[in-house]
Design a protein around this motif. Sequence first.
Motif, PDB file in Angstrom:
ATOM      1  N   SER A 198      17.118   8.960  -1.426  1.00 17.11           N
ATOM      2  CA  SER A 198      16.545  10.156  -0.788  1.00 17.11           C
ATOM      3  C   SER A 198      17.557  10.786   0.167  1.00 17.11           C
ATOM      4  O   SER A 198      17.257  11.110   1.322  1.00 17.11           O
ATOM      5  CB  SER A 198      15.258   9.795  -0.028  1.00 17.11           C
ATOM      6  OG  SER A 198      14.289   9.274  -0.915  1.00 17.11           O
ATOM      7  N   ALA A 199      18.777  10.951  -0.338  1.00 19.61           N
ATOM      8  CA  ALA A 199      19.852  11.464   0.509  1.00 19.61           C
ATOM      9  C   ALA A 199      20.832  12.270  -0.328  1.00 19.61           C
ATOM     10  O   ALA A 199      20.933  12.107  -1.548  1.00 19.61           O
ATOM     11  CB  ALA A 199      20.574  10.311   1.209  1.00 19.61           C
ATOM     12  N   TYR A 200      21.546  13.127   0.364  1.00 22.71           N
ATOM     13  CA  TYR A 200      22.650  13.855  -0.236  1.00 22.71           C
ATOM     14  C   TYR A 200      23.932  13.057  -0.002  1.00 22.71           C
ATOM     15  O   TYR A 200      24.110  12.434   1.048  1.00 22.71           O
ATOM     16  CB  TYR A 200      22.796  15.242   0.398  1.00 22.71           C
ATOM     17  CG  TYR A 200      21.593  16.119   0.183  1.00 22.71           C
ATOM     18  CD1 TYR A 200      21.530  17.001  -0.894  1.00 22.71           C
ATOM     19  CD2 TYR A 200      20.505  16.065   1.055  1.00 22.71           C
ATOM     20  CE1 TYR A 200      20.425  17.806  -1.090  1.00 22.71           C
ATOM     21  CE2 TYR A 200      19.381  16.865   0.865  1.00 22.71           C
ATOM     22  CZ  TYR A 200      19.349  17.727  -0.218  1.00 22.71           C
ATOM     23  OH  TYR A 200      18.251  18.516  -0.415  1.00 22.71           O
ATOM     24  N   TYR A 202      22.711  15.196  -5.033  1.00 20.05           N
ATOM     25  CA  TYR A 202      21.555  14.546  -4.413  1.00 20.05           C
ATOM     26  C   TYR A 202      21.312  13.231  -5.123  1.00 20.05           C
ATOM     27  O   TYR A 202      21.470  13.137  -6.347  1.00 20.05           O
ATOM     28  CB  TYR A 202      20.319  15.428  -4.506  1.00 20.05           C
ATOM     29  CG  TYR A 202      19.105  14.813  -3.840  1.00 20.05           C
ATOM     30  CD1 TYR A 202      19.016  14.755  -2.459  1.00 20.05           C
ATOM     31  CD2 TYR A 202      18.061  14.290  -4.600  1.00 20.05           C
ATOM     32  CE1 TYR A 202      17.911  14.182  -1.833  1.00 20.05           C
ATOM     33  CE2 TYR A 202      16.953  13.723  -3.993  1.00 20.05           C
ATOM     34  CZ  TYR A 202      16.884  13.660  -2.608  1.00 20.05           C
ATOM     35  OH  TYR A 202      15.801  13.091  -2.000  1.00 20.05           O
ATOM     36  N   PRO A 206      20.474  12.461   4.903  1.00 19.80           N
ATOM     37  CA  PRO A 206      19.206  13.005   4.408  1.00 19.80           C
ATOM     38  C   PRO A 206      19.055  14.496   4.732  1.00 19.80           C
ATOM     39  O   PRO A 206      18.116  15.141   4.247  1.00 19.80           O
ATOM     40  CB  PRO A 206      18.161  12.180   5.157  1.00 19.80           C
ATOM     41  CG  PRO A 206      18.831  11.838   6.451  1.00 19.80           C
ATOM     42  CD  PRO A 206      20.285  11.641   6.119  1.00 19.80           C
ATOM     43  N   ASP A 245      20.480  14.297  -9.737  1.00 17.93           N
ATOM     44  CA  ASP A 245      19.053  14.233  -9.435  1.00 17.93           C
ATOM     45  C   ASP A 245      18.635  15.558  -8.806  1.00 17.93           C
ATOM     46  O   ASP A 245      19.399  16.166  -8.052  1.00 17.93           O
ATOM     47  CB  ASP A 245      18.740  13.084  -8.461  1.00 17.93           C
ATOM     48  CG  ASP A 245      19.053  11.732  -9.084  1.00 17.93           C
ATOM     49  OD1 ASP A 245      18.866  11.585 -10.297  1.00 17.93           O
ATOM     50  OD2 ASP A 245      19.490  10.833  -8.340  1.00 17.93           O
ATOM     51  N   SER A 259      18.424  10.528  -5.575  1.00 14.92           N
ATOM     52  CA  SER A 259      17.000  10.308  -5.323  1.00 14.92           C
ATOM     53  C   SER A 259      16.696   8.871  -4.928  1.00 14.92           C
ATOM     54  O   SER A 259      15.741   8.620  -4.170  1.00 14.92           O
ATOM     55  CB  SER A 259      16.183  10.695  -6.563  1.00 14.92           C
ATOM     56  OG  SER A 259      16.560   9.919  -7.671  1.00 14.92           O
ATOM     57  N   TRP A 260      17.474   7.905  -5.405  1.00 17.31           N
ATOM     58  CA  TRP A 260      17.192   6.495  -5.094  1.00 17.31           C
ATOM     59  C   TRP A 260      17.287   6.240  -3.593  1.00 17.31           C
ATOM     60  O   TRP A 260      16.556   5.415  -3.048  1.00 17.31           O
ATOM     61  CB  TRP A 260      18.181   5.603  -5.846  1.00 17.31           C
ATOM     62  CG  TRP A 260      17.893   4.141  -5.683  1.00 17.31           C
ATOM     63  CD1 TRP A 260      16.887   3.430  -6.237  1.00 17.31           C
ATOM     64  CD2 TRP A 260      18.643   3.214  -4.875  1.00 17.31           C
ATOM     65  NE1 TRP A 260      16.948   2.109  -5.853  1.00 17.31           N
ATOM     66  CE2 TRP A 260      18.019   1.958  -5.010  1.00 17.31           C
ATOM     67  CE3 TRP A 260      19.771   3.333  -4.063  1.00 17.31           C
ATOM     68  CZ2 TRP A 260      18.494   0.816  -4.363  1.00 17.31           C
ATOM     69  CZ3 TRP A 260      20.246   2.195  -3.410  1.00 17.31           C
ATOM     70  CH2 TRP A 260      19.614   0.959  -3.568  1.00 17.31           C
ATOM     71  N   GLU A 309      15.420   8.426   7.550  1.00 13.29           N
ATOM     72  CA  GLU A 309      15.171   9.836   7.829  1.00 13.29           C
ATOM     73  C   GLU A 309      15.957  10.331   9.047  1.00 13.29           C
ATOM     74  O   GLU A 309      16.295  11.511   9.128  1.00 13.29           O
ATOM     75  CB  GLU A 309      13.676  10.077   8.057  1.00 13.29           C
ATOM     76  CG  GLU A 309      12.849   9.902   6.784  1.00 13.29           C
ATOM     77  CD  GLU A 309      11.376  10.248   7.028  1.00 13.29           C
ATOM     78  OE1 GLU A 309      11.044  10.599   8.183  1.00 13.29           O
ATOM     79  OE2 GLU A 309      10.579  10.173   6.080  1.00 13.29           O
ATOM     80  N   SER A 315      17.332  18.180  -6.348  1.00 14.59           N
ATOM     81  CA  SER A 315      17.264  18.220  -4.895  1.00 14.59           C
ATOM     82  C   SER A 315      15.877  18.677  -4.448  1.00 14.59           C
ATOM     83  O   SER A 315      15.310  19.614  -5.014  1.00 14.59           O
ATOM     84  CB  SER A 315      18.316  19.174  -4.337  1.00 14.59           C
ATOM     85  OG  SER A 315      18.084  19.433  -2.964  1.00 14.59           O
ATOM     86  N   PRO A 316      15.299  18.052  -3.416  1.00 13.87           N
ATOM     87  CA  PRO A 316      14.009  18.509  -2.892  1.00 13.87           C
ATOM     88  C   PRO A 316      14.126  19.829  -2.134  1.00 13.87           C
ATOM     89  O   PRO A 316      13.120  20.479  -1.881  1.00 13.87           O
ATOM     90  CB  PRO A 316      13.592  17.367  -1.956  1.00 13.87           C
ATOM     91  CG  PRO A 316      14.874  16.731  -1.540  1.00 13.87           C
ATOM     92  CD  PRO A 316      15.784  16.846  -2.721  1.00 13.87           C
TER      93      PRO A 316
END
Length: 793
Positions: A773-775, A768, A336, A723, A770-771, A400, A725-726
């Motif tokens: 929430s990780a790289y 990235y 993450p 996806d 998204s499903w 996380e 990236s945040p």
Amino acid sequence: MKLYLLSVLAYVLTLLAVNAQSGNIMGNITTSDGKPAEYVNVGLKGTTKGSTTNHEGNYKIENVAVGNYTLIASFVGLETQESQIVVKAGETLSINFTLNESAQELSEVVIQANANQYNEEAPSQSLRLNTPLIETPQNIQVVTKAVLEDQQVISMSDGLIRNVSGAVRTEHWGDLYTNIKVRGSQIQAFRNGFNVVNSSWGPLTEDMSFVDHIEFVKGPAGFMLANGDPSGLYNVVTKKPTGVTKGEVSFTVGSFDLYRSTLDLDGKLSKDGKLLYRLNLAAQNKKSHRDNEFNNRYVIAPVISYQLDKNSKLTLEYTYQRAEMSDVGSYYVFSPDGFATYPVEFTTLPSGMPATNIDDHSFFVNFQHKLNNNWKLTGQLAYFNYQQQGSSMWPGAVYEDGKILRTVSSWDAKSKMTLGQVFVNGDVTTGSVRHRILGGLDLGNKEYFADWGQYHMLDSVGAEFDPLNPYYGVPVNGYPQFDYTTPLEERAQAVAGLIDQRYTGVYVQDELGFINNKVRLTLAGRYTTVSQSSYGGTPLTAKRFTPRVGLSVSLNDFTSVYALYDQAFIPQAGTLTNGDDAKPITGNNMEIGFKRNWAGGKWSSTLGIYRILKNNEITSDPNNPNSGLSVELGEKRSQGIEFDLRGTIVNGLKLIANYAYTDSKVTKVTEGITDIDEGDIIPGFAKHTVNGWLTYKIQNGVLKGTGFSAGVTWLADRETYWDESPDPSQTLPDYVKVDAGLFWQKDRIKITANVFNVLDEYLYSGSYYSWLSAYYWQTDPPRNARLSLNYKF
């Protein structure tokens, strides 16, 4: 592009106006035992006009001014032959030669004089074209056997793509299959002219022990081979008997416990030389820079050919590949916190995980019949049978704090393909127009079954896998024990793991040569009918005619320009959210280019500019990602520039260099799509790719036969986000890989040593997800080395 086409048209008109009276010379050269003599130089004494015989011993010299000449047939180490000739306007003179040497004697000279060549002048027979590469209105690059040996390439996914402009690989599941992207899309995999793709995860990457060379065809090529992506294809050409009794054995050792040996036997099974054989064997044990990973291979590849009579030849070929691999999902790393946050050798794979075992069988039957001097008929059949039993790791959750719940799913698969082709090649003249004619029929039946529906959690909530304190012993939930008793077909049906395709294609092409074949206009068309269903989607039947128009103009004997327009047609199956059936993917390709052979053909260069439009491709509905429904993206556009240079620059110095600029974007968005916007980048490519490979061999003195090599790969502005990236700062850095090596060759022995990733860079690709929430990313090996010993006998 318009200015370019106008310039070409102006040149053609000028050529028509000033064209002098001239004629052509053609013929065939054989050895004393009646075999075709390949690589023989044929030229006109006192001029620069000349040619080289092909694999059938044929040559042709065009656009010769009228007059008296001395025609010379020569080869290094052989006695030169001469013939006095008279060239007349508008006529083609036929002159044949017979060399005093036998085929074996000639081959021994060929091995000495043409070893380690990096440049090819003509495509293989499996591409069906009887046109030299410099006259073909398309970008075709050939990676020769000498290149594979010098770079110590042992499989299709082992650094091969550095030799072709714009070719990249993204996450590729180790050495299971080869996912090569060119011009913004994944290109199709072919073997000996057959499309061998039967799912998104195949075919099994070829071991190089039975491979002679690989041809990369840029742009649509469905008109001459089969259905294909508008970006192109690669065609693996396997080794065939040569009629010369010889052999080669090699031993390779390397980093990460690489131990590999190969044997190549070539010879006659009958005294008259009509029955020939070729046998290739290979065995490999190989581990990885990540613990607990392995990739062991075994290959048996016999080929038999029989010359039925002087005009007919039958070839039978069988290849068996056995792969024993660690779980294929272990190559991925998830975090993450961003890319490259763990060591390059990090893995989530526990020791003791059951292996993935693959048995891959392929059969080829090829029949060639020379109808006369101008027409040749070819028919071939192929059968492929692939069986896999294994598993795939993928996280069930990434928390996380970086801890992971490791999940293993079953991955059993079976693939069956029965393929057939019949085609005819003709070379005739009507008036002053030369016609290179190609026409044929393609048939195919492909079935794929896969069970990926069984799951097993290696870890439990509260006992997750901790990347900062990894434990690689027996997982808390033990190893998976999947159901193998239920027939695979039933298990595949339950999870919609089915693909079925049947197709028929009819095609015809005429390359019209004007002005002594200096101007060549290609007109072609293909009509394809396909019935397909996949992943539980609605069965689809589609029909389409795809045209092709090409123009190639020879500015002189060594330089040509070309322009091309053609279309592609790729069926796809799936259920759209609105209830409609998915339309086939269609593509339009426009391309212009410049080709030149230098130093009498010792090295060549190609410059191409292209633009591809791709329509109707489907993807999972972003508003209902788990529904199994799909939506149409709209239109994609890929455009760019490609440059390739390869060959022997000066005696002893060989070079491969290429550059590509690629730009791939969404240009139209289907109504209702909210997660994709017009102008979005299509991931999975690098805007700039630069490759170079240089080899120099000392020609004289006490160090004669000693040489060195060096290579570099640079990928800049990589676009691989599926996806968003945040964290905008999390981007893929430029990829820079430097390799170097030494070799020594004398008589029949060659020792080669290469060091890969000399700078020991942390190299990876990823995106990235998204499903979770990780790289995620997949690393290339750190600095590593290989040492090979080859002996020819």
